[in-house]
Design an enzyme around this catalytic site. Structure first.
Site, PDB file in Angstrom:
ATOM      1  N   ASP A   7       0.940  -1.725   0.004  1.00 32.32           N
ATOM      2  CA  ASP A   7      -0.363  -0.080   0.013  1.00 32.32           C
ATOM      3  C   ASP A   7       0.924   1.002   0.277  1.00 32.32           C
ATOM      4  O   ASP A   7       1.869   0.839  -0.389  1.00 32.32           O
ATOM      5  CB  ASP A   7      -1.013  -0.087   0.808  1.00 32.32           C
ATOM      6  N   HIS A   8       0.573   2.116   0.306  1.00 27.57           N
ATOM      7  CA  HIS A   8       1.025   3.587   0.425  1.00 27.57           C
ATOM      8  C   HIS A   8       2.174   3.769   1.314  1.00 27.57           C
ATOM      9  O   HIS A   8       3.030   4.395   1.210  1.00 27.57           O
ATOM     10  CB  HIS A   8       0.157   4.893   0.531  1.00 27.57           C
ATOM     11  N   CYS A  64       3.345  -3.223   4.252  1.00 22.40           N
ATOM     12  CA  CYS A  64       2.540  -1.976   4.065  1.00 22.40           C
ATOM     13  C   CYS A  64       3.193  -1.038   5.744  1.00 22.40           C
ATOM     14  O   CYS A  64       3.686  -1.715   5.753  1.00 22.40           O
ATOM     15  CB  CYS A  64       0.567  -2.719   4.649  1.00 22.40           C
ATOM     16  N   GLY A  65       2.135  -0.725   6.035  1.00 21.94           N
ATOM     17  CA  GLY A  65       2.934   0.630   7.390  1.00 21.94           C
ATOM     18  C   GLY A  65       3.665  -0.842   8.234  1.00 21.94           C
ATOM     19  O   GLY A  65       4.610  -0.592   9.236  1.00 21.94           O
ATOM     20  N   THR A  66       2.920  -1.587   8.365  1.00 19.37           N
ATOM     21  CA  THR A  66       3.709  -2.480   9.672  1.00 19.37           C
ATOM     22  C   THR A  66       3.488  -3.676   9.209  1.00 19.37           C
ATOM     23  O   THR A  66       3.658  -4.044  10.244  1.00 19.37           O
ATOM     24  CB  THR A  66       1.862  -2.706  11.232  1.00 19.37           C
ATOM     25  N   GLY A  67       3.071  -3.942   8.217  1.00 18.97           N
ATOM     26  CA  GLY A  67       2.710  -5.125   7.709  1.00 18.97           C
ATOM     27  C   GLY A  67       1.714  -6.200   8.323  1.00 18.97           C
ATOM     28  O   GLY A  67       1.588  -7.773   7.758  1.00 18.97           O
ATOM     29  N   GLY A  69      -2.159  -5.167   8.812  1.00 17.76           N
ATOM     30  CA  GLY A  69      -3.501  -5.145   7.872  1.00 17.76           C
ATOM     31  C   GLY A  69      -3.077  -6.076   6.956  1.00 17.76           C
ATOM     32  O   GLY A  69      -3.644  -7.192   6.135  1.00 17.76           O
ATOM     33  N   HIS A  97       9.724 -24.534   8.652  1.00 26.45           N
ATOM     34  CA  HIS A  97       8.863 -25.082   9.108  1.00 26.45           C
ATOM     35  C   HIS A  97       6.939 -24.894   8.439  1.00 26.45           C
ATOM     36  O   HIS A  97       6.952 -25.640   8.574  1.00 26.45           O
ATOM     37  CB  HIS A  97       9.002 -24.148  11.002  1.00 26.45           C
ATOM     38  N   ASN A  98       7.251 -23.493   8.705  1.00 32.66           N
ATOM     39  CA  ASN A  98       6.418 -23.049   7.842  1.00 32.66           C
ATOM     40  C   ASN A  98       5.635 -23.618   6.113  1.00 32.66           C
ATOM     41  O   ASN A  98       4.984 -23.160   5.743  1.00 32.66           O
ATOM     42  CB  ASN A  98       5.236 -22.099   8.730  1.00 32.66           C
ATOM     43  N   ARG A 108       7.320   0.745   7.992  1.00 32.76           N
ATOM     44  CA  ARG A 108       7.378   1.757   9.756  1.00 32.76           C
ATOM     45  C   ARG A 108       7.725   1.267  10.706  1.00 32.76           C
ATOM     46  O   ARG A 108       8.371   1.723  11.876  1.00 32.76           O
ATOM     47  CB  ARG A 108       5.970   2.270   9.180  1.00 32.76           C
ATOM     48  N   ARG A 132       6.886 -33.663  10.686  1.00 37.50           N
ATOM     49  CA  ARG A 132       6.306 -33.101  11.914  1.00 37.50           C
ATOM     50  C   ARG A 132       5.418 -31.839  11.026  1.00 37.50           C
ATOM     51  O   ARG A 132       4.924 -31.370  11.599  1.00 37.50           O
ATOM     52  CB  ARG A 132       7.062 -33.355  12.845  1.00 37.50           C
ATOM     53  N   HIS A 133       6.545 -30.820  10.589  1.00 35.74           N
ATOM     54  CA  HIS A 133       5.972 -29.541   9.719  1.00 35.74           C
ATOM     55  C   HIS A 133       5.248 -30.173   9.176  1.00 35.74           C
ATOM     56  O   HIS A 133       4.045 -29.049   8.208  1.00 35.74           O
ATOM     57  CB  HIS A 133       7.872 -28.939   9.295  1.00 35.74           C
ATOM     58  N   ARG A 136       1.466 -30.743  10.363  1.00 35.30           N
ATOM     59  CA  ARG A 136       1.324 -28.962  10.862  1.00 35.30           C
ATOM     60  C   ARG A 136       0.674 -28.131   9.945  1.00 35.30           C
ATOM     61  O   ARG A 136      -0.634 -27.833  10.190  1.00 35.30           O
ATOM     62  CB  ARG A 136       2.119 -28.493  11.893  1.00 35.30           C
TER      63      ARG A 136
HETATM   64  C1  RB5 Z   1      -1.936   2.769   6.543  1.00 38.04           C
HETATM   65  O1  RB5 Z   1      -1.783   3.477   6.991  1.00 38.04           O
HETATM   66  C2  RB5 Z   1      -1.417   1.725   7.275  1.00 38.04           C
HETATM   67  O2  RB5 Z   1      -2.385   1.522   7.543  1.00 38.04           O
HETATM   68  C3  RB5 Z   1      -1.161   0.455   6.555  1.00 38.04           C
HETATM   69  O3  RB5 Z   1      -0.115   0.421   5.680  1.00 38.04           O
HETATM   70  C4  RB5 Z   1      -0.760  -1.189   7.229  1.00 38.04           C
HETATM   71  O4  RB5 Z   1      -0.428  -0.337   8.742  1.00 38.04           O
HETATM   72  C5  RB5 Z   1      -2.001  -1.431   8.322  1.00 38.04           C
HETATM   73  O5  RB5 Z   1      -2.150  -2.085   8.831  1.00 38.04           O
END
Ligand code: RB5
Length: 142
Positions: A7-8, A64-67, A69, A97-98, A108, A132-133, A136
């Protein structure tokens, strides 16, 4: 073929990762987004997840920002095992493993130098094929 999307919030890091994939001579398909204009991460998470689940691409990279979502979104698609990684140990273990087929990154949270090492670890580590992997992983889809 590697599917990549963001995303952005992940756009700038995606451009750095794409440059790295090109340096390595790895083929990729960019599923967007294509600028820092605000967009909705589920659109791109689903696009990459469907490309991997259908077999069109072997592995995926999502940012994404946090990875968070974008990995939650990808994991809703049957057959997808998307792992949010902020360190190389996790990237290696989730392949071994996965048999993770998508790595997710938080632009971010994780700087570009580490993010690229995580991507390389994810792409270069084979699945262990341990019984085992496998057992699972099969239980996840049950
Ligand atoms: C966008 O602002 C932010 O919410 C998105 O990049 C992400 O972090 C969502 O999980």
């Amino acid at each position: 073929m590697i599917a990549i999307g963001c995303d952005h919030g992940g756009y700038a890091l995606k451009q750095e990762i794409i440059a790295h994939l090109e340096e390595r001579g790895l083929e990729y398909k960019d599923y967007g987004c294509y600028s820092e204009e605000s967009v909705d991460y589920p659109v791109y998470g689903k696009a990459v997840a469907h490309a991997v689940a259908s077999g069109e691409c072997d592995k995926g990279i999502l940012i994404c920002g946090t990875g968070i979502g974008i990995s939650i979104t990808a994991n809703k698609v049957k057959g997808i095992r998307a792992s949010l990684c902020g360190d190389c140990f996790s990237a290696q273990a989730t392949r071994e493993h996965n048999d993770a087929n998508i790595v997710a990154l938080g632009a971010r949270v994780t700087g570009p130098g580490l993010a690229i090492k995580i991507v390389d670890t994810f792409l270069d580590t084979p699945f262990s094929n341990d019984e085992r992997h496998l057992r699972r992983i099969n239980m996840i889809e049950d």
